[in-house]
Design a protein around this motif. Structure first.
Motif, mmCIF file in Angstrom:
data_model
loop_
_atom_site.group_PDB
_atom_site.id
_atom_site.type_symbol
_atom_site.label_atom_id
_atom_site.label_comp_id
_atom_site.label_asym_id
_atom_site.label_seq_id
_atom_site.Cartn_x
_atom_site.Cartn_y
_atom_site.Cartn_z
ATOM 1 N N UNK A 175 -3.005 -1.422 5.777
ATOM 2 C CA UNK A 175 -3.131 -0.636 4.555
ATOM 3 C C UNK A 175 -1.755 -0.176 4.054
ATOM 4 N N UNK A 176 -0.794 -0.082 4.966
ATOM 5 C CA UNK A 176 0.521 0.463 4.629
ATOM 6 C C UNK A 176 1.376 -0.514 3.825
ATOM 7 N N UNK A 177 1.987 0.003 2.770
ATOM 8 C CA UNK A 177 2.960 -0.776 2.006
ATOM 9 C C UNK A 177 4.311 -0.778 2.713
ATOM 10 N N UNK A 178 4.593 0.314 3.434
ATOM 11 C CA UNK A 178 5.841 0.482 4.161
ATOM 12 C C UNK A 178 5.513 1.006 5.546
ATOM 13 N N UNK A 179 6.453 0.818 6.458
ATOM 14 C CA UNK A 179 6.295 1.299 7.828
ATOM 15 C C UNK A 179 7.620 1.843 8.331
ATOM 16 N N UNK A 180 7.561 3.017 8.962
ATOM 17 C CA UNK A 180 8.757 3.642 9.509
ATOM 18 C C UNK A 180 8.513 4.085 10.946
ATOM 19 N N UNK A 234 -5.132 7.040 -0.479
ATOM 20 C CA UNK A 234 -4.045 6.655 -1.390
ATOM 21 C C UNK A 234 -4.240 5.225 -1.862
ATOM 22 N N UNK A 235 -4.568 4.348 -0.935
ATOM 23 C CA UNK A 235 -4.772 2.936 -1.277
ATOM 24 C C UNK A 235 -5.885 2.801 -2.307
ATOM 25 N N UNK A 236 -6.971 3.556 -2.125
ATOM 26 C CA UNK A 236 -8.099 3.509 -3.058
ATOM 27 C C UNK A 236 -7.694 3.974 -4.451
ATOM 28 N N UNK A 237 -6.680 4.840 -4.517
ATOM 29 C CA UNK A 237 -6.208 5.367 -5.811
ATOM 30 C C UNK A 237 -5.021 4.583 -6.365
ATOM 31 N N UNK A 238 -4.569 3.562 -5.650
ATOM 32 C CA UNK A 238 -3.457 2.747 -6.128
ATOM 33 C C UNK A 238 -2.090 3.380 -5.927
ATOM 34 N N UNK A 239 -1.976 4.279 -4.948
ATOM 35 C CA UNK A 239 -0.708 4.949 -4.648
ATOM 36 C C UNK A 239 -0.048 4.228 -3.470
ATOM 37 N N UNK A 240 1.269 4.053 -3.523
ATOM 38 C CA UNK A 240 2.007 3.413 -2.431
ATOM 39 C C UNK A 240 1.853 4.223 -1.146
ATOM 40 N N UNK A 241 1.819 3.514 -0.007
ATOM 41 C CA UNK A 241 1.587 4.159 1.276
ATOM 42 C C UNK A 241 2.668 3.807 2.289
ATOM 43 N N UNK A 242 2.930 4.763 3.183
ATOM 44 C CA UNK A 242 3.905 4.551 4.257
ATOM 45 C C UNK A 242 3.314 5.044 5.566
#
Length: 194
Positions: free
Chosen positions: A170-175, A154-162
């Motif tokens: 690498x994560x934009x968000x963490x839960x 996802x990161x390589x494709x520019x998609x937000x990550x959780x």
């Protein structure tokens, strides 16, 4: 919001059942807790780490097939996120029949627009091919996974990550819990209005 989900350890808590059969194959010489940590990296990592023989891998496969789908419990409140999302898709290294059996056990088939499994023939994560296919088709807004391996494509494709129940730069968000999803993510990323 269109969400791409990993399956094991993200939607369903599958690792305890897998750790149990893995420990059984190892004649209970290794604790389920230790096996769990290796499985969290990947199934193949655990097989390599414990240097399983072909016979042990075959036994592991036989035991996996005997697991009842209800032994895999959905994480608390993930269903609320599935209901809220515009579209949900799954990308997993599991086989299609196994994924469908678990989804059917909980009546969750309607939540998912598409399943991409090992049966589709895409290269394994972290290759981006399966993610690119799903992103091209559904314009994915967020990828949720429990391992960095799930987030790298996802990161390589520019998609937000959780990252769910883990840590990764690498994560934009963490839960840690899905009850926090709406506070952590939906406040910044809104569902589509189209």
């Amino acid at each position: 919001m269109n969400i791409l989900w990993d399956f094991d350890g993200t939607l369903f808590d599958t690792y305890p059942a897998y750790a149990g059969i893995f420990s059984n194959v190892l004649n209970d010489e290794v604790s389920e807790t230790e096996v769990y940590g290796k499985l969290k990296i990947s199934f193949s990592h655990a097989i390599d780490h414990y240097q399983l023989t072909k016979e042990q891998v075959d036994e592991l496969d036989r035991l996996k097939e005997k697991l009842d789908p209800t032994e895999f419990l959905p994480f608390d409140q993930v269903e609320e996120v599935l209901k809220w999302a515009d579209k949900n898709v799954i990308m997993t290294h599991k086989d299609r029949m196994g994924v469908q059996a678990v989804l059917a056990a909980y009546g969750w088939e309607p939540y998912f627009t598409e399943l991409v499994t090992m049966d589709n023939g895409f290269p394994r994560k972290p290759d981006t091919a399966a993610y690119q296919y799903l992103h091209d088709k559904y314009n994915i807004d967020l990828v949720v996974g429990d391992r960095e391996l799930d987030l790298l494509p996802a990161k390589a494709l520019g998609i937000a990550t959780c990252m769910f129940q883990g840590n990764s730069e690498v994560a934009d968000y963490r839960l840690d819990h899905y009850r926090d999803f709406f506070d952590v993510i939906s406040s910044e990323v809104r569902p589509r209005s189209d």
